[in-house]
Design a protein around this motif. Sequence first.
Motif, PDB file in Angstrom:
ATOM      1  N   ARG A  32     156.976   6.374 -12.825  1.00 53.38           N
ATOM      2  CA  ARG A  32     155.535   6.292 -13.065  1.00 53.38           C
ATOM      3  C   ARG A  32     155.184   6.864 -14.431  1.00 53.38           C
ATOM      4  N   PRO A  33     154.296   6.213 -15.158  1.00 51.95           N
ATOM      5  CA  PRO A  33     153.814   6.808 -16.417  1.00 51.95           C
ATOM      6  C   PRO A  33     153.068   8.100 -16.132  1.00 51.95           C
ATOM      7  N   ILE A  34     153.061   8.988 -17.086  1.00 50.86           N
ATOM      8  CA  ILE A  34     152.377  10.274 -16.945  1.00 50.86           C
ATOM      9  C   ILE A  34     151.349  10.408 -18.052  1.00 50.86           C
ATOM     10  N   VAL A  35     150.152  10.860 -17.681  1.00 52.63           N
ATOM     11  CA  VAL A  35     149.050  11.053 -18.626  1.00 52.63           C
ATOM     12  C   VAL A  35     148.589  12.500 -18.505  1.00 52.63           C
ATOM     13  N   ILE A  36     148.533  13.200 -19.626  1.00 48.01           N
ATOM     14  CA  ILE A  36     148.066  14.584 -19.665  1.00 48.01           C
ATOM     15  C   ILE A  36     146.673  14.598 -20.272  1.00 48.01           C
ATOM     16  N   ARG A  37     145.702  15.098 -19.498  1.00 50.24           N
ATOM     17  CA  ARG A  37     144.326  15.192 -19.969  1.00 50.24           C
ATOM     18  C   ARG A  37     143.882  16.646 -19.937  1.00 50.24           C
ATOM     19  N   GLU A  38     142.967  16.985 -20.820  1.00 47.55           N
ATOM     20  CA  GLU A  38     142.478  18.353 -20.888  1.00 47.55           C
ATOM     21  C   GLU A  38     141.622  18.668 -19.672  1.00 47.55           C
ATOM     22  N   GLN A  39     141.481  19.953 -19.379  1.00 45.08           N
ATOM     23  CA  GLN A  39     140.731  20.389 -18.203  1.00 45.08           C
ATOM     24  C   GLN A  39     139.266  19.981 -18.295  1.00 45.08           C
ATOM     25  N   GLU A  40     138.715  19.937 -19.526  1.00 44.85           N
ATOM     26  CA  GLU A  40     137.293  19.640 -19.671  1.00 44.85           C
ATOM     27  C   GLU A  40     136.959  18.240 -19.198  1.00 44.85           C
ATOM     28  N   GLU A  41     137.932  17.313 -19.320  1.00 44.24           N
ATOM     29  CA  GLU A  41     137.657  15.950 -18.922  1.00 44.24           C
ATOM     30  C   GLU A  41     137.610  15.790 -17.415  1.00 44.24           C
ATOM     31  N   VAL A  42     138.186  16.759 -16.693  1.00 45.99           N
ATOM     32  CA  VAL A  42     138.238  16.656 -15.244  1.00 45.99           C
ATOM     33  C   VAL A  42     137.000  17.266 -14.605  1.00 45.99           C
ATOM     34  N   LYS A  43     136.351  18.242 -15.281  1.00 46.88           N
ATOM     35  CA  LYS A  43     135.195  18.925 -14.717  1.00 46.88           C
ATOM     36  C   LYS A  43     134.040  17.948 -14.542  1.00 46.88           C
ATOM     37  N   ALA A  44     133.313  18.094 -13.454  1.00 43.97           N
ATOM     38  CA  ALA A  44     132.180  17.219 -13.164  1.00 43.97           C
ATOM     39  C   ALA A  44     131.007  17.582 -14.065  1.00 43.97           C
ATOM     40  N   GLN A  45     130.316  16.544 -14.537  1.00 43.30           N
ATOM     41  CA  GLN A  45     129.169  16.757 -15.398  1.00 43.30           C
ATOM     42  C   GLN A  45     127.946  17.152 -14.553  1.00 43.30           C
TER      43      GLN A  45
END
Length: 525
Positions: free
Chosen positions: A204-217
């Motif tokens: 499976r491909p792996i994508v690393i995203r910053e924590q800020e992108e996961v937080k709900a607006q």
Amino acid sequence: STMTVKAVKMPCTSANVYTKVPDGGWGWTVAFAFFVVEALTYGIIKSFGVFFNDLMESFDETNSRISWIISICVFVQTFTAPLSTVLSNRFGHRLVVMAGGLLVSTGMVIASFARSVVDMYVTIGVVSGLGYCLSFLPTVTILSQYFDKRRSLVTAVASTGECFAVFSFAPAITALKEQIGWRYSMLSVGVLQLGIAACGSLLRPIVIREQEEVKAQPPEESTETKYMLENEQTCTSIESIDSGVDITTSPSNVPGKTKAEPKSEEPKQHGQNPVENNSTPPEPKTKLLDFSVMRDYSFICYAFFGLFATLGFFAPSLYIIPLSRSLGIGKDHSAYILSAMAIAEVFGRIFAGWVLNKKPIRKIYIELICVVLLSVALVAFPFASGFWGLMICSVYFGFMLGTVAGTHIPLLAEDDVVGIERMSSAAGVYVFIQSLAGLAGPPLAGVLVDTTKNYSSAFYSCAAGMVLGAMFLALVRPCKTGLCHQQQQQQVEESIAGPPPELPDDFIDMDIGKAENSGKGSDSV
């Protein structure tokens, strides 16, 4: 939580999205896939010698011409490494590994129907060789992306697949040949290698995203309500331009992208959209092959290390049995020496992974120590006498070979070399450079043996290459620190110089005012 997975409920074809390198998770499945791929690629290559006598008898060819089958295969495997990198960056690791598995299996199956050694050159040498490249390199690359702290240990343990394959495949294929013949045995091996395609489907491909992108607006209604209350408290109309509230409550200035819109049609006339203006910019496209690694002095030194060190990888496995026979050791005991070397290599790989997993540790220096000790092992072979002397040298060499062979490619992901971001391109170029030594090394050692009539010359030539490799490896860290120091010094100089002085916006009005005053004074005079 410190780590969030957003692709848990997605099918196997989806990418895994993490907020940081997981150091586990689906990475354990990728590690198992790499273990199997190692067994079905390098394990089969190292076990191919069981077919040598059968091929010489069936095709009436010499040992040298039959040996070119594996030589061509290994050369194609390493020479096409940049192609593997380009295809992986373009189509993804999963599709490339699955296609490589199909090529490996197809080449081996067609080779079972070959009628000449030239057919073997094309089927196993070219077709399967290309498949080996497309299978191995993308698998080890994506495995390095799933691990950070445990990367060295996991990669070293998973790479032992080829060692276990030598133990199991060689006797199994030999027993199978006695029952159904070498052709059907080779056909069975080709069908078994379809497992590479199955392992590729697990990558499976792996994508690393910053924590800020996961937080709900936060909801927009709360912000909108807040500014409506402010307007009511000040008793100021939104339509008023002079009140100053319009500047604060305009869509372009209200945080949270409020829906309050003035009645003015000017934004619509210019096609302005507040949501589009604040949208995330598109991600830059991934380069198919990042040639910037060739400008990195640390990578250049590391590539030369791989070029010369490859000369020392093959000699004992090719010449240990002829060397032992020349010393009067029996054929069975000579095979025991080679088996002991393979067993020691397993422990060497695991030990290297365990040591490199310790923190804090400078991994490049540990690799340098292992390379130096490996050079000592190569020099010790010509001085060995008798069965136990060669056995000790073989076990020592196998252990040290495992420490280097299982870690030299994953070390590209370390910051001392190129880093994990550019590992894919660096691995392709690195293995491509290794192919030159892999193609020229065995013939060079053969020429020395034919000239001197002594197998010790082959070990001396390989030891010389390993020593040169150690010298370039010792330069990797100084080159990296020197380059970083130059970049930091340049940044400091730019910060000291500072931006050019800014002139006030009203300096033109000030000059005009002075000119008018001077003009009035002259008129009064």
